[in-house]
Write a protein that holds these residues in place. Structure first.
Motif, PDB file in Angstrom:
ATOM      1  N   GLY A   1      -8.879   7.620   4.675  1.00 52.23           N
ATOM      2  CA  GLY A   1     -10.223   6.310   3.665  1.00 52.23           C
ATOM      3  C   GLY A   1      -9.528   6.989   2.645  1.00 52.23           C
ATOM      4  N   SER A   2     -10.075   6.319   1.805  1.00 51.98           N
ATOM      5  CA  SER A   2      -9.496   6.787  -0.164  1.00 51.98           C
ATOM      6  C   SER A   2     -10.198   8.027  -0.125  1.00 51.98           C
ATOM      7  N   VAL A   3      -9.530   9.103  -1.257  1.00 52.67           N
ATOM      8  CA  VAL A   3     -10.359  10.483  -2.256  1.00 52.67           C
ATOM      9  C   VAL A   3     -11.732   9.657  -2.500  1.00 52.67           C
TER      10      VAL A   3
ATOM     11  N   ASP B   1     -13.895   8.188  -0.332  1.00 54.18           N
ATOM     12  CA  ASP B   1     -14.036   7.662   0.744  1.00 54.18           C
ATOM     13  C   ASP B   1     -14.797   9.822   1.569  1.00 54.18           C
TER      14      ASP B   1
ATOM     15  N   PHE C   1       0.289   4.794   1.723  1.00 49.03           N
ATOM     16  CA  PHE C   1      -0.564   5.159   1.957  1.00 49.03           C
ATOM     17  C   PHE C   1      -0.979   6.440   2.420  1.00 49.03           C
TER      18      PHE C   1
ATOM     19  N   GLU D   1      -3.054  13.006  -3.367  1.00 48.84           N
ATOM     20  CA  GLU D   1      -3.917  12.278  -4.679  1.00 48.84           C
ATOM     21  C   GLU D   1      -3.735  11.282  -5.542  1.00 48.84           C
TER      22      GLU D   1
ATOM     23  N   CYS E   1      -2.446   8.804  -4.059  1.00 52.00           N
ATOM     24  CA  CYS E   1      -2.432   8.222  -2.905  1.00 52.00           C
ATOM     25  C   CYS E   1      -3.581   6.533  -3.230  1.00 52.00           C
ATOM     26  N   GLY E   2      -2.883   5.634  -2.267  1.00 53.06           N
ATOM     27  CA  GLY E   2      -4.293   4.190  -2.348  1.00 53.06           C
ATOM     28  C   GLY E   2      -4.959   5.146  -1.250  1.00 53.06           C
ATOM     29  N   ARG E   3      -4.545   5.333  -0.111  1.00 54.29           N
ATOM     30  CA  ARG E   3      -5.505   5.877   1.136  1.00 54.29           C
ATOM     31  C   ARG E   3      -4.701   6.845   1.524  1.00 54.29           C
TER      32      ARG E   3
ATOM     33  N   GLU F   1       0.705  -1.187   0.170  1.00 54.53           N
ATOM     34  CA  GLU F   1       0.365   0.145  -0.292  1.00 54.53           C
ATOM     35  C   GLU F   1       0.883   0.900   0.127  1.00 54.53           C
TER      36      GLU F   1
END
Length: 312
Positions: free
Chosen positions: A219-221, A223, A36, A202, A204-206, A34
């Motif tokens: 969370g994700s963008v 989310d 992050f 932006e 990044c995965g979360r 990930e």
């Protein structure tokens, strides 16, 4: 993957320095591979969390594991599996690229043969071949950061902490460095990255957003764009186009029902109470108003103002 199987698993982290609470009840987990992103104003607790996870400062309360190892009990073991690239350039300016790589290889206990092989891999990864015998003081900021990354991962860590790794370098160098991060993440390396650049966030995965020691978003963008606190009831997020955004900005900020307004290039992003939109169109008939999803900057500004309002 569940938190118990996570590469990094932080549960209710609290860190105090005397009467000052630097990190207050923060929980999150990261999965293998990930990337992050961790954001927040200076002094909000980002670097403190990194240093605690690396075993450099103690937790006041809470628990954390990296690769299943407890940060309290197994700090020396954890250090062999993590890389740390700080926001301040920490290499030796008077040494060459080669000498810095050799130094870090020895510091991590690599044998001569292993160091030679690993340095060859890293030169290929970072394209540092042309600068191998050059003093670090003669490198540009972007090449220094590539070298810093190479030194941080010379021992092939499974987890890498990057504390504002692209601060102060040009956009082309920033993009090249992020390409390296993605390449390594694709190989299973887990990245924990702090940044102030929204375009980097932006990617990044979360994301996590920490403000005044508290984690207020995770969370994700997508989310984060749906968070209730980022989208107050009975409001809409508008993009307002105008050839004179600076003049318009002052007018919008005084207009009844406009809660926030910020310039984005040649337009303005505004958080407007929904009943006031018709009044806005009537007052500025020459303007183009379009409903949009909040940008990351919109989200973090709105969340921050919401917290500030609660504290008044």
């Amino acid at each position: 993957m569940s938190g118990t199987d996570a590469v990094i698993d932080a549960r209710h982290l609290t860190i105090r320095f005397g009467a000052v609470t630097a990190v207050d009840d923060v929980s999150f987990h990261l999965d293998r591979g990930e990337l992050f992103g961790f954001l927040g104003p200076n002094g909000s607790g980002k670097t403190t969390i990194i240093r605690a996870l690396c075993g450099l400062i103690p937790l006041t309360s809470g628990d954390a594991t990296i690769l299943g190892m407890d940060v309290r009990q197994h700090a020396p073991d954890i250090k062999q599996h993590v890389g740390y690239m700080s926001q301040k350039f920490g290499l030796y300016e008077d040494l060459t690229v080669q000498e810095n790589l050799n130094f870090y290889a020895a510091a991590y206990g690599l044998s001569t043969a292993a160091a030679r092989a690993r340095i060859a891999e890293l030169l290929d990864l970072t394209s540092l071949h042309p600068y191998f015998t050059r003093r670090v003081s003669q490198l540009s900021g972007g090449w220094k950061q590539r070298l810093a990354l190479a030194c941080a991962i010379i021992h092939s860590p499974e987890v890498v902490f990057l504390d504002e790794p692209t601060a102060g370098i040009d956009p082309v160098a920033r993009r090249s460095l992020w390409d390296l991060f993605f390449q390594l993440a694709g190989q299973g390396v887990t990245f924990f990255v702090t940044t102030h650049y929204m375009d980097e966030a932006e990617r990044c995965g979360r994301l996590g957003y920490i403000y005044m020691s508290k984690l207020i978003a995770l969370g994700s963008v997508a989310d984060l764009q749906q968070l209730p606190d980022a989208n107050p009831p009975n409001t809409s997020r508008l993009e307002v186009e105008s050839p004179q955004v600076s003049v318009l900005l002052a007018q919008l900020r005084q207009f009844p029902g406009v809660r926030e307004a910020t310039i984005f290039g040649r337009s303005i992003h505004a958080l407007v109470e929904t009943p006031a939109i018709d009044n806005l169109r009537a007052a500025f008939p020459q303007l183009t108003l379009r409903t949009i999803q909040p940008s990351l900057e919109d989200i973090f500004v709105t969340l921050t103002l919401h917290i500030m309002g609660e504290q008044k």
